[in-house]
Design an enzyme around this catalytic site. Structure first.
Site, short mmCIF file in Angstrom:
data_model
loop_
_atom_site.label_atom_id
_atom_site.label_comp_id
_atom_site.label_asym_id
_atom_site.label_seq_id
_atom_site.Cartn_x
_atom_site.Cartn_y
_atom_site.Cartn_z
N LYS A 1 38.41 37.39 35.09
CA LYS A 1 38.19 37.90 36.44
C LYS A 1 36.88 37.34 37.00
O LYS A 1 36.81 36.93 38.16
CB LYS A 1 38.14 39.44 36.42
CG LYS A 1 39.51 40.07 36.26
CD LYS A 1 39.43 41.56 35.94
CE LYS A 1 40.83 42.13 35.70
NZ LYS A 1 40.83 43.51 35.21
N GLN B 1 37.03 48.53 34.08
CA GLN B 1 38.10 48.00 33.23
C GLN B 1 38.66 49.12 32.33
O GLN B 1 37.91 49.77 31.61
CB GLN B 1 37.56 46.83 32.39
CG GLN B 1 38.60 46.17 31.51
CD GLN B 1 39.71 45.48 32.30
OE1 GLN B 1 39.47 44.79 33.29
NE2 GLN B 1 40.94 45.67 31.88
N ASP C 1 40.98 48.43 42.58
CA ASP C 1 42.15 48.61 41.72
C ASP C 1 43.21 49.49 42.39
O ASP C 1 44.32 49.62 41.89
CB ASP C 1 41.72 49.28 40.40
CG ASP C 1 42.06 48.43 39.20
OD1 ASP C 1 42.73 47.41 39.37
OD2 ASP C 1 41.64 48.80 38.08
#
Ligand code: NAD
Length: 280
Positions: free
Chosen positions: A52, A96, A119
């Site tokens: 990422k 994460q 997200d």
């Protein structure tokens, strides 16, 4: 038969995003910033975060990874999120997952400002998506959606079956396809006859975590099949779809690896840029 090349599609998307970032830089004299919080040293999470960060730098975003050991206190993480919420150079925040057991995932997700929730997991963004309002859409379903639309731009009236009902995948994917006027069925571990549900589908999206669960004789001729699953087996990485069998019947299929995965990362960058644009 179309073998969907997720790497190529993601590369094209990243190139478009790179151009967009340089235009935003000219217009605002600043670039979108992505902050990723990584807790613990689980190898898959470390790899995802590294990928990422690399992709974010490539398109010209400002990116940082904040690392904590898996013994970090929940309070420390929540305070960091608060700090990032108030930092005007940060457009998007991603924590994460999965988190260590002593940290409450829901508390962490809800701490992230909905306007920086790249997200798309904050209840506010979940509500926005199901109401058809503007907001962040979870990266993996967004990537799947873009791949499906490339294959078939008119999804009206198509029958779509989600296999798996997680917030991250099946439920969000269902909302996106509903907005495209698909007739959507969400299946899960307690579904009575999964094969017959799948057999009716023009579009199947599998996000389960069971290697090669979806067989060739579960798929209607000319269906679009999107395989989200990533399963480590002794034969290497495989998806939730029996690739060799389904390849013979589907109109289009994503491989694992090289299908949905690269699009997920590109969509994270897209979401960060969208957050930046909405806040300016
Ligand atoms: P999850 O464990 O949260 O959800 C799995 C879902 O599958 C559940 O809703 C469950 O009801 C359903 N399920 C379990 N057994 C089933 C069965 N026999 N029949 C039908 N449904 C069944 O998982 P998740 O986070 O949604 O991830 C699913 C898979 O996708 C995993 O392999 C994960 O690694 C992968 N994944 C890939 C990406 C990517 O970028 N490619 C992103 C996220 C997750």
């Amino acid at each position: 038969m179309i073998l969907i090349d997720g790497k190529k599609e993601a590369k094209e998307l990243r190139e478009d995003l790179k151009t967009e970032v340089s235009e935003l830089k000219k217009k605002y004299n600043k670039v979108p910033g992505l902050s990723v919080i990584l807790i613990g040293d689980m190898a898959p999470s470390q790899i995802y975060v590294r990928n990422k960060e690399k992709a974010a730098n490539e398109v010209g975003l400002k990116s940082e990874v904040i690392k904590y050991p898996d013994t970090v206190e929940e309070k420390t993480v929540l305070e960091k999120i608060e700090e990032l919420n108030n930092d005007i150079t940060v457009s998007g925040i991603l924590v994460q997952l999965p988190l260590p057991k002593h940290i409450d995932k829901q508390k962490v997700i809800e701490k992230i400002s909905p306007s920086k929730d790249v997200d798309g997991l904050h209840p506010m963004n979940v509500g926005n998506l199901s109401s058809g309002y503007q907001g962040s859409i979870p990266c993996t379903p967004l990537g799947c959606y873009l791949l499906i639309k490339k294959i078939d731009s008119n999804l009206k009236g198509k029958k779509a079956v989600m296999v798996g009902r997680s917030n991250l995948n099946g439920k969000a994917m269902a909302q996106l396809l509903l907005q495209e006027d698909c007739t959507v069925t969400i299946t899960h571990s307690k579904t009575k006859d999964l094969k017959s549900e799948c057999l009716q589908a023009d579009i199947v999206v599998a996000a389960v975590g069971i290697p090669e669960l979806i067989k060739g004789d579960w798929i209607k001729q000319n269906a679009i099949v999107i395989d989200v699953g990533i399963n480590k087996t002794e034969n290497g990485l495989v998806g939730d779809v029996d690739f060799d069998e389904v390849l013979k019947v589907a109109k289009a299929l994503t491989p694992v690896p090289g299908g949905v995965g690269p699009m997920t990362i590109a969509c994270l960058l897209k979401n960060t840029i969208e957050c930046f644009k909405r806040s300016n």
